[in-house]
Motif scaffolding. Structure first.
Motif, mmCIF file in Angstrom:
data_model
loop_
_atom_site.group_PDB
_atom_site.id
_atom_site.type_symbol
_atom_site.label_atom_id
_atom_site.label_comp_id
_atom_site.label_asym_id
_atom_site.label_seq_id
_atom_site.Cartn_x
_atom_site.Cartn_y
_atom_site.Cartn_z
ATOM 1 N N ALA A 430 0.826 -1.315 0.024
ATOM 2 C CA ALA A 430 0.024 -0.153 0.090
ATOM 3 C C ALA A 430 0.868 1.362 0.089
ATOM 4 N N GLY A 431 2.186 1.117 0.395
ATOM 5 C CA GLY A 431 2.919 2.319 0.560
ATOM 6 C C GLY A 431 4.027 2.054 1.450
ATOM 7 N N PHE A 432 4.713 3.369 1.820
ATOM 8 C CA PHE A 432 5.720 3.251 2.776
ATOM 9 C C PHE A 432 5.716 4.220 3.810
ATOM 10 N N VAL A 433 6.264 3.941 4.885
ATOM 11 C CA VAL A 433 6.439 4.825 6.053
ATOM 12 C C VAL A 433 7.929 4.737 6.247
ATOM 13 N N ASP A 434 8.699 5.976 6.177
ATOM 14 C CA ASP A 434 10.172 5.883 6.457
ATOM 15 C C ASP A 434 11.072 4.983 5.700
ATOM 16 N N GLY A 435 10.572 4.727 4.484
ATOM 17 C CA GLY A 435 11.172 3.530 3.945
ATOM 18 C C GLY A 435 10.936 2.198 3.989
ATOM 19 N N LEU A 436 10.009 1.868 5.006
ATOM 20 C CA LEU A 436 9.403 0.553 5.476
ATOM 21 C C LEU A 436 7.969 0.304 4.928
ATOM 22 N N PRO A 437 7.933 -0.920 4.467
ATOM 23 C CA PRO A 437 6.612 -1.177 3.635
ATOM 24 C C PRO A 437 5.337 -1.446 4.527
ATOM 25 N N VAL A 438 4.382 -0.872 3.749
ATOM 26 C CA VAL A 438 3.059 -1.176 4.588
ATOM 27 C C VAL A 438 1.928 -1.854 3.741
ATOM 28 N N GLY A 439 1.435 -2.990 4.239
ATOM 29 C CA GLY A 439 0.551 -3.772 3.553
ATOM 30 C C GLY A 439 -0.989 -3.585 3.861
ATOM 31 N N MET A 440 -1.804 -3.805 3.008
ATOM 32 C CA MET A 440 -3.160 -3.474 2.796
ATOM 33 C C MET A 440 -3.845 -4.740 2.634
ATOM 34 N N GLN A 441 -4.599 -5.152 3.761
ATOM 35 C CA GLN A 441 -5.407 -6.594 3.652
ATOM 36 C C GLN A 441 -6.814 -6.167 2.669
ATOM 37 N N VAL A 442 -6.800 -6.926 1.725
ATOM 38 C CA VAL A 442 -7.953 -7.004 0.934
ATOM 39 C C VAL A 442 -8.760 -8.546 0.993
ATOM 40 N N ALA A 443 -9.856 -8.659 1.601
ATOM 41 C CA ALA A 443 -10.679 -9.868 1.834
ATOM 42 C C ALA A 443 -11.899 -9.909 0.906
ATOM 43 N N GLY A 444 -12.431 -11.215 0.477
ATOM 44 C CA GLY A 444 -13.180 -11.147 -0.204
ATOM 45 C C GLY A 444 -14.467 -12.329 0.249
ATOM 46 N N ARG A 445 -15.758 -12.376 -0.354
ATOM 47 C CA ARG A 445 -16.502 -13.497 0.025
ATOM 48 C C ARG A 445 -15.751 -14.775 -0.248
ATOM 49 N N ARG A 446 -16.188 -15.868 0.475
ATOM 50 C CA ARG A 446 -15.515 -17.147 0.123
ATOM 51 C C ARG A 446 -16.040 -17.491 -1.168
ATOM 52 N N HIS A 447 -14.854 -18.088 -1.980
ATOM 53 C CA HIS A 447 -14.808 -18.469 -3.402
ATOM 54 C C HIS A 447 -14.711 -17.125 -4.298
ATOM 55 N N ALA A 448 -14.473 -15.940 -3.692
ATOM 56 C CA ALA A 448 -14.555 -15.047 -4.799
ATOM 57 C C ALA A 448 -13.123 -14.544 -4.746
ATOM 58 N N ASP A 449 -12.184 -15.538 -4.900
ATOM 59 C CA ASP A 449 -10.513 -14.732 -4.795
ATOM 60 C C ASP A 449 -10.482 -14.233 -6.205
ATOM 61 N N ASP A 450 -11.163 -14.268 -7.273
ATOM 62 C CA ASP A 450 -11.186 -13.234 -8.400
ATOM 63 C C ASP A 450 -11.383 -11.900 -8.005
ATOM 64 N N ASP A 451 -12.341 -11.630 -7.218
ATOM 65 C CA ASP A 451 -12.610 -10.096 -6.852
ATOM 66 C C ASP A 451 -11.380 -9.614 -6.204
ATOM 67 N N VAL A 452 -10.619 -10.668 -5.158
ATOM 68 C CA VAL A 452 -9.703 -9.907 -4.402
ATOM 69 C C VAL A 452 -8.469 -9.795 -5.392
ATOM 70 N N LEU A 453 -8.313 -10.741 -6.486
ATOM 71 C CA LEU A 453 -7.380 -10.455 -7.409
ATOM 72 C C LEU A 453 -7.534 -9.241 -8.020
ATOM 73 N N ALA A 454 -8.693 -9.106 -8.678
ATOM 74 C CA ALA A 454 -9.156 -7.963 -9.427
ATOM 75 C C ALA A 454 -8.779 -6.586 -8.783
ATOM 76 N N ALA A 455 -9.408 -6.429 -7.518
ATOM 77 C CA ALA A 455 -8.947 -5.136 -6.668
ATOM 78 C C ALA A 455 -7.408 -5.073 -6.431
ATOM 79 N N SER A 456 -6.789 -5.855 -6.162
ATOM 80 C CA SER A 456 -5.279 -5.929 -5.739
ATOM 81 C C SER A 456 -4.660 -5.345 -7.241
ATOM 82 N N ALA A 457 -5.097 -5.912 -8.172
ATOM 83 C CA ALA A 457 -4.370 -5.603 -9.433
ATOM 84 C C ALA A 457 -4.648 -4.201 -9.950
ATOM 85 N N ALA A 458 -5.841 -3.721 -9.558
ATOM 86 C CA ALA A 458 -6.184 -2.450 -10.031
ATOM 87 C C ALA A 458 -5.416 -1.423 -8.995
ATOM 88 N N LEU A 459 -5.104 -1.663 -7.752
ATOM 89 C CA LEU A 459 -4.504 -1.037 -6.990
ATOM 90 C C LEU A 459 -2.812 -1.012 -7.442
#
Length: 471
Positions: A430-459
């Motif tokens: 998601a970005g960096f703070v003082d050169g250290l990485p920050v992660g954003m958790q993106v969760a979807g409905r069960r079996h909607a892994d494609d939605d998680v991937l689509a949103a992650s790729a858009a980001l």
């Protein structure tokens, strides 16, 4: 190079699998001391597999989607003929006699195994350290932890030692190192990637344990998921898939709705992490998604949720000791001193929950599930911090986050609710703070892994991170 680019060049004949693997092995040997990502480097096996891959091209054989792509395997999964230490002195000399299902599928797709990545003993830990090779550091500051338990995989990717790695996740073990190492890690829907554990094929359901891909790009992870997902006759929880996950990477997301809850309503989050997330989630809006700030209602505070997790996990960890005894070890007696003190404290010094306590934890688990499902009834995705804090120095687990006291080993992770429920969840840079990485958790409905991937790729398209690695 990305896994997708390597596979394309190999298929087109513009790049040799032997050259690709030699280059990666050279880089691993040059830089592995920096982060301590690899436990074992499989030079001989990798070169043999690369030569086989080159012969297949010359003979006109069909090529798999990962043909010639180097891949790292977490040192909990077996690769035939290669040591699997599980981060434990008990298994320092153990040689695997068969591939696990994930490794079988990666090899069948043409991937080349270049080594085994570091993990805490038996994968128990949110940081990666053991008595065989020591701690693994994030490539952005090797004096700080890479997270755990797939910390070696995260570090190997973040330091560009491999384009693709495999991880496992029973409480955040893919997502935590993905966040601390600035890479993408997906915990798929429970059962989507088979495990076929033995001697207990049912061990993975409480809390839910997952295997999944880790990579520097969302596309690479999606390619790997296409390869490893699907039913397996020896995994009673495995589920079929008809989704083409790579195709989801190119999908627009203007039809997706997002519930944004930086702290999931109950966890402390460092203000600098929250600020980075606020900026990142706005990119999802610019990509077309509808974003509302909404907190799930768990009906429990973070201490109650963590207590329920520990109740379930303690039973799981005690069964691990039983498995060791079946293999001839004496972890509760003569072999106790060979175990890491952290594991002894965590497992053997903790009272075994009663059956009633175990089932009461399932009530908390149900409330968490219902709180998430209430959100998923209205929204396609729930977005939060992956972790409440930034990578910290080795051995300096946080005791406070944003002025609030936290349990030092797991009180700063926001990942465990999804191991209660089995929803797909990813950590996206998601970005960096003082050169250290920050992660954003993106969760979807069960079996909607494609939605998680689509949103992650858009980001990733809106906020590319490929040029931020310390190569």
């Amino acid at each position: 190079m990305t896994a997708a680019a390597i596979a394309r060049d190999v298929k087109e004949g513009t790049r040799s699998p032997v050259d690709v693997v030699d280059a990666h092995l050279d880089r691993i040997h040059e830089r592995n001391d920096r982060t301590n990502a690899f436990v074992t480097v499989t030079d001989e096996l990798a070169r043999r597999m690369a030569a086989d891959a080159e012969r297949a091209i010359a003979d006109g054989e069909p090529l798999g989607p990962l043909h010639g792509v180097p891949v790292a395997i977490k040192d909990l999964d077996d690769v035939e003929g290669v040591p699997t230490t599980s981060g434990s002195l008990l298994f320092e000399d153990h040689i695997a006699d068969a591939d696990t299902p994930v490794v079988e599928r990666l090899r069948a797709a043409g991937a080349v195994v270049v080594g085994k990545t570091n993990t805490p003993e038996f994968g128990l830990g949110t940081t990666t350290d053991n008595r065989i090779v020591g701690p693994t550091g994030t490539p952005f500051d090797p004096d700080r932890t890479a997270g755990g338990s797939s910390g070696g995989a995260g570090a190997a990717l973040g330091d560009s030692l491999v384009p693709l790695a495999q991880g496992s996740d029973v409480g955040g073990s893919i997502r935590t190192p993905a966040s601390f190492c600035g890479v993408f890690g997906l915990k798929p829907t429970y059962g989507l990637v088979p495990q076929a554990a033995r001697p207990n094929a049912f061990v993975s359901h409480t809390p839910m344990s997952h295997k999944g891909p880790m990579a520097r790009t969302v596309e690479d992870a999606a390619l790997a998921l296409d390869v490893v997902a699907g039913t397996h006759s020896r995994d009673p929880f495995s589920v079929p898939t008809t989704t083409a996950y790579r195709a989801a990477v190119d999908r627009p997301i203007d039809d997706l709705t997002v519930a944004y809850s930086p702290d999931l309503g109950v966890y402390p989050v460092d203000p600098a992490v929250r600020e980075t997330l606020d900026d990142a989630v706005s990119a999802l809006e610019r990509a077309g998604a509808t974003v509302d700030e909404v907190d799930p209602n768990f009906d429990h505070d973070r201490t109650e949720i963590l207590d329920a997790y520990y109740t379930m996990a303690t039973v799981l960890w005690q069964s691990l000791l039983d498995d060791l005894e079946r293999q001839g070890f004496d972890p509760r007696g003569d072999d106790r001193d060979r175990l890491r003190p952290y594991l002894v404290d965590l497992v053997m010094e903790t009272p075994v929950p009663s059956a009633r306590e175990y089932k009461r934890a399932d009530i908390v688990r149900t409330d968490v599930f219902d709180g998430l499902q209430d959100c998923f009834d209205r929204y396609d995705l729930i977005v939060s911090a992956t972790l409440g804090t930034l990578p910290f120095p080795h051995g300096a687990e946080p005791t406070t986050v944003d002025g609030q006291e936290v349990e030092p080993y797991r009180g700063w992770v926001l990942t465990q609710p999804y191991n209660f429920t089995g929803h797909p969840a990813a950590s996206v840079p998601a970005g960096f703070v003082d050169g250290l990485p920050v992660g954003m958790q993106v969760a979807g409905r069960r079996h909607a892994d494609d939605d998680v991937l689509a949103a992650s790729a858009a980001l990733e398209r809106r906020r590319p991170w490929a040029d931020r690695y310390p190569t």
